[in-house]
Scaffold this motif. Structure first.
Motif, PDB file in Angstrom:
ATOM      1  N   PHE A 157       0.877  -1.165  -0.055  1.00  0.00           N
ATOM      2  CA  PHE A 157      -0.110  -0.188  -0.165  1.00  0.00           C
ATOM      3  C   PHE A 157       0.814   1.362  -0.042  1.00  0.00           C
ATOM      4  O   PHE A 157       0.682   2.325  -0.669  1.00  0.00           O
ATOM      5  CB  PHE A 157      -0.934   0.008   1.103  1.00  0.00           C
ATOM      6  CG  PHE A 157      -2.180   1.066   1.252  1.00  0.00           C
ATOM      7  CD1 PHE A 157      -2.925   1.165   0.575  1.00  0.00           C
ATOM      8  CD2 PHE A 157      -1.609   2.308   1.969  1.00  0.00           C
ATOM      9  CE1 PHE A 157      -3.820   2.200   0.380  1.00  0.00           C
ATOM     10  CE2 PHE A 157      -2.677   3.336   2.059  1.00  0.00           C
ATOM     11  CZ  PHE A 157      -3.585   3.028   1.230  1.00  0.00           C
ATOM     12  N   ALA A 158       1.948   1.255   0.708  1.00  0.00           N
ATOM     13  CA  ALA A 158       2.793   2.597   1.039  1.00  0.00           C
ATOM     14  C   ALA A 158       3.314   2.546  -0.349  1.00  0.00           C
ATOM     15  O   ALA A 158       3.656   3.808  -1.072  1.00  0.00           O
ATOM     16  CB  ALA A 158       3.790   1.997   1.817  1.00  0.00           C
ATOM     17  N   GLU A 159       3.853   1.800  -1.360  1.00  0.00           N
ATOM     18  CA  GLU A 159       4.403   1.880  -2.486  1.00  0.00           C
ATOM     19  C   GLU A 159       3.335   2.402  -3.567  1.00  0.00           C
ATOM     20  O   GLU A 159       3.760   3.156  -4.353  1.00  0.00           O
ATOM     21  CB  GLU A 159       4.902   0.316  -3.060  1.00  0.00           C
ATOM     22  CG  GLU A 159       5.980  -0.218  -2.313  1.00  0.00           C
ATOM     23  CD  GLU A 159       6.423  -1.448  -2.887  1.00  0.00           C
ATOM     24  OE1 GLU A 159       5.573  -2.188  -3.899  1.00  0.00           O
ATOM     25  OE2 GLU A 159       7.485  -2.214  -2.298  1.00  0.00           O
ATOM     26  N   SER A 160       2.107   1.914  -3.481  1.00  0.00           N
ATOM     27  CA  SER A 160       1.154   2.432  -4.486  1.00  0.00           C
ATOM     28  C   SER A 160       0.948   4.188  -3.998  1.00  0.00           C
ATOM     29  O   SER A 160       0.516   4.580  -5.022  1.00  0.00           O
ATOM     30  CB  SER A 160      -0.323   1.661  -4.222  1.00  0.00           C
ATOM     31  OG  SER A 160      -0.675   2.025  -2.886  1.00  0.00           O
ATOM     32  N   MET A 161       1.188   4.437  -2.907  1.00  0.00           N
ATOM     33  CA  MET A 161       0.876   5.768  -2.348  1.00  0.00           C
ATOM     34  C   MET A 161       2.090   6.839  -2.554  1.00  0.00           C
ATOM     35  O   MET A 161       2.216   7.936  -1.989  1.00  0.00           O
ATOM     36  CB  MET A 161       0.447   5.904  -0.977  1.00  0.00           C
ATOM     37  CG  MET A 161      -0.953   5.222  -0.953  1.00  0.00           C
ATOM     38  SD  MET A 161      -2.359   6.038  -1.755  1.00  0.00           S
ATOM     39  CE  MET A 161      -2.305   7.686  -0.533  1.00  0.00           C
ATOM     40  N   ASN A 162       3.287   6.053  -2.814  1.00  0.00           N
ATOM     41  CA  ASN A 162       4.456   6.795  -2.989  1.00  0.00           C
ATOM     42  C   ASN A 162       4.935   7.217  -1.532  1.00  0.00           C
ATOM     43  O   ASN A 162       5.423   8.341  -1.498  1.00  0.00           O
ATOM     44  CB  ASN A 162       4.428   7.836  -4.018  1.00  0.00           C
ATOM     45  CG  ASN A 162       4.147   7.282  -5.467  1.00  0.00           C
ATOM     46  OD1 ASN A 162       4.994   6.298  -5.704  1.00  0.00           O
ATOM     47  ND2 ASN A 162       3.596   7.921  -6.199  1.00  0.00           N
ATOM     48  N   LEU A 163       4.633   6.495  -0.443  1.00  0.00           N
ATOM     49  CA  LEU A 163       4.958   6.863   0.910  1.00  0.00           C
ATOM     50  C   LEU A 163       6.089   6.355   1.435  1.00  0.00           C
ATOM     51  O   LEU A 163       6.297   4.865   1.424  1.00  0.00           O
ATOM     52  CB  LEU A 163       3.832   6.580   1.988  1.00  0.00           C
ATOM     53  CG  LEU A 163       4.015   6.706   3.373  1.00  0.00           C
ATOM     54  CD1 LEU A 163       4.124   8.239   3.655  1.00  0.00           C
ATOM     55  CD2 LEU A 163       2.830   5.979   4.078  1.00  0.00           C
ATOM     56  N   PRO A 164       7.074   6.989   1.628  1.00  0.00           N
ATOM     57  CA  PRO A 164       8.645   6.294   2.292  1.00  0.00           C
ATOM     58  C   PRO A 164       8.250   5.604   3.496  1.00  0.00           C
ATOM     59  O   PRO A 164       7.817   6.028   4.412  1.00  0.00           O
ATOM     60  CB  PRO A 164       9.342   7.427   2.494  1.00  0.00           C
ATOM     61  CG  PRO A 164       8.847   8.827   1.755  1.00  0.00           C
ATOM     62  CD  PRO A 164       7.506   8.408   1.678  1.00  0.00           C
ATOM     63  N   PHE A 165       8.203   4.458   3.540  1.00  0.00           N
ATOM     64  CA  PHE A 165       7.910   3.332   4.636  1.00  0.00           C
ATOM     65  C   PHE A 165       9.029   2.319   4.879  1.00  0.00           C
ATOM     66  O   PHE A 165       9.457   1.793   4.238  1.00  0.00           O
ATOM     67  CB  PHE A 165       6.429   2.672   3.972  1.00  0.00           C
ATOM     68  CG  PHE A 165       5.745   1.801   4.927  1.00  0.00           C
ATOM     69  CD1 PHE A 165       5.510   2.108   6.020  1.00  0.00           C
ATOM     70  CD2 PHE A 165       5.884   0.476   4.622  1.00  0.00           C
ATOM     71  CE1 PHE A 165       4.697   1.399   7.171  1.00  0.00           C
ATOM     72  CE2 PHE A 165       5.172  -0.356   5.774  1.00  0.00           C
ATOM     73  CZ  PHE A 165       4.752   0.020   6.841  1.00  0.00           C
ATOM     74  N   VAL A 166       8.971   2.050   6.206  1.00  0.00           N
ATOM     75  CA  VAL A 166       9.696   0.920   6.704  1.00  0.00           C
ATOM     76  C   VAL A 166       8.954   0.002   7.712  1.00  0.00           C
ATOM     77  O   VAL A 166       8.089   0.815   8.621  1.00  0.00           O
ATOM     78  CB  VAL A 166      11.099   1.521   7.449  1.00  0.00           C
ATOM     79  CG1 VAL A 166      11.855   0.421   8.185  1.00  0.00           C
ATOM     80  CG2 VAL A 166      11.858   2.407   6.682  1.00  0.00           C
ATOM     81  N   PHE A 167       8.854  -1.270   7.699  1.00  0.00           N
ATOM     82  CA  PHE A 167       8.186  -2.012   8.513  1.00  0.00           C
ATOM     83  C   PHE A 167       9.026  -3.014   9.176  1.00  0.00           C
ATOM     84  O   PHE A 167       9.890  -3.609   8.507  1.00  0.00           O
ATOM     85  CB  PHE A 167       7.130  -2.758   7.606  1.00  0.00           C
ATOM     86  CG  PHE A 167       6.324  -3.620   8.551  1.00  0.00           C
ATOM     87  CD1 PHE A 167       5.242  -3.302   9.379  1.00  0.00           C
ATOM     88  CD2 PHE A 167       6.455  -5.017   8.431  1.00  0.00           C
ATOM     89  CE1 PHE A 167       4.526  -4.089  10.299  1.00  0.00           C
ATOM     90  CE2 PHE A 167       5.823  -5.953   9.266  1.00  0.00           C
ATOM     91  CZ  PHE A 167       4.707  -5.713  10.055  1.00  0.00           C
TER      92      PHE A 167
END
Length: 470
Positions: free
Chosen positions: A254-264
């Protein structure tokens, strides 16, 4: 008599109208249509049942039992008739169940077993009180067997593996939870309050403790992506892995689809073992902690909750959200503990009746996954070894010893919670009330969960024993 139903929250400085307050992250105003769709698909019995609720029957039965306490058991039927012959069978069986618990407390095992036979006889044709009687009668009988030395508790009693059940039937459980008010309201209220608190932050680190790591973070990510944050990190502190990893993959996609820099990140450890070093905190991160259903599992380990709170304090979080069961199931006296657990379960099963209906394929699974542990804890364990449920009033005193100060829940979140209840016909008996700055979610006035927000203010006190406060 039933408690007065009141689902109105006092919301100072907010005009009550159909518009959701437009705070920095008005998270839920974009999800109203989704919620209405879920509500419209509620239980088959979304309109209020014409039968007495399990909670009402329970209250009436307690009154009957209190009146007959100095009389012979044969007089119970006459007392029951005074409350209305239409519900005589309902009442008598609950009275016998309560009386059996009293006899068990006094070690009058033969009389207790005779009463259980009466309590479990007959059929109530699927009424919630039938399920309550079946669950509690079964475990009360097992407790008698244990105390008489007929069975080995560790060998005989089967406890539900909550985490495994959720993983095996997660689709059905999630579907049912979407129709029940407690998870929906508590999750949305908690995450909206977090979002309103971190509105000015650019690098955010959410830490999620508890047995259910949720896809509710998708809503958070959607709101943050619109704000253009530089980085969002979510760490899940969890003992089971499969369902967390699956949810983590969903969040990453989901983060990739929103172009949100994300770390899990996933931390595979028990919550009471948590320390700051387990997390890779970065300079400039704003930390927020979400802790749901962690308190009861740790309540039988005096040092567990204290160790967890000290570890969280070292993170210097901007806000700590705590959601847990709002119940007082902790008395050493068995009969009192039995009645409190029974009261909570009646309210829970009534909500299942209203929100899911009797024909729901997953209803029995939900009953076991969510409620059976309360029954086991409230009935079977002895010598103070059971997991305890405490109300927010006691937790407030305990948290103060660790430098925690209660914060206001965000006004948009409370306003939205009220709209959620009003927008769902099957949730009409859901009650929202305030205790201090915390919100209590209940059913027909019986408390079920609390939602609270906290911040650390002063140094943590030396180690203390939670149960000294009780």
């Amino acid at each position: 008599m039933e408690e007065e139903v009141n689902n109105e929250l006092p919301l100072p400085d907010i005009e009550v109208n159909s518009d959701v307050p437009r705070g920095p992250f008005a998270l839920l105003n974009r999800y109203g249509n989704k919620l209405k769709r879920l509500s419209s698909k509620g239980g088959e019995n979304s309109s209020k049942s014409q039968l007495l609720s399990a909670m009402t029957i329970m209250n009436m039965a307690e009154k009957v039992l209190s009146q007959s306490i100095h009389e012979k058991r044969g007089d119970v039927s006459n007392l029951v008739e005074a409350f209305g012959s239409d519900y005589a069978d309902y009442l008598k069986r609950v009275v016998w169940l309560l009386d059996a618990s009293e006899k068990l407390t006094k070690r009058q095992y033969d009389e207790a077993e005779e009463l259980l036979v009466l309590a479990l006889s007959g059929s109530l044709e699927g009424h919630p009180i039938e399920t309550v009687l079946t669950f509690y009668g079964k475990y009360l009988q097992e407790k008698i067997e244990v105390e008489r030395g007929r069975i080995d508790l560790e060998r005989k009693v089967e406890h539900v593996d909550i985490e495994q059940a959720v993983m095996d039937l997660k689709v059905g459980v999630v579907e049912c939870e979407q129709k029940l008010p407690y998870s929906q309201i508590s999750n949305f209220t908690g995450v909206q309050t977090i979002l309103d608190s971190v509105a000015a932050a650019e690098r955010i680190h959410f830490i999620d403790f508890g047995p259910k790591f949720g896809s509710y973070w998708i809503l958070v990510m959607d709101a943050l992506a619109r704000q253009g944050v530089k980085q969002l990190k979510i760490s899940a502190v969890f003992s089971a892995t499969d369902s967390v990893e699956e949810t983590g993959n969903l969040l990453t996609s989901f983060a990739e689809s929103m172009n949100l820099p994300f770390v899990f990140k996933i931390l595979h450890l028990d919550t009471w073992e948590f320390k700051k070093d387990h997390l890779q905190l970065e300079a400039g991160e704003t930390v927020a902690v979400f802790m749901k259903f962690c308190l009861m599992p740790l309540s039988d380990q005096p040092n567990g909750i204290g160790a967890l709170l000290r570890g969280i304090k070292d993170l210097n979080p901007l806000i700590l959200i705590v959601i847990d069961v709002e119940a007082d199931i902790n008395a050493l006296d068995f009969a009192h503990r039995f009645k409190e657990a029974l009261l909570l379960t009646c309210a829970l099963f009534d909500s299942l009746e209203a929100c899911l209906g009797r024909g729901n394929h997953y209803r029995k699974i939900v009953e076991k996954v969510h409620f059976q542990e309360v029954i086991c804890n409230g009935i079977l364990s002895e010598d103070g070894g059971f997991k305890r449920c405490f109300k927010i009033d006691l937790w407030r005193k305990y948290f103060a010893e660790f430098g925690l100060v209660e914060m206001e829940l965000s006004q948009p979140s409370m306003h939205q919670a009220r709209l959620m209840v009003k927008g769902s016909p099957s949730w009409s008996c859901c009650t929202l009330k305030m205790n201090g700055k915390s919100m209590i979610i209940g059913w027909n006035g019986i408390p079920i969960q609390f939602v609270s927000a906290w911040k650390f203010h002063y140094p943590v006190s030396p180690a203390i024993d939670l149960f000294i406060l009780h």
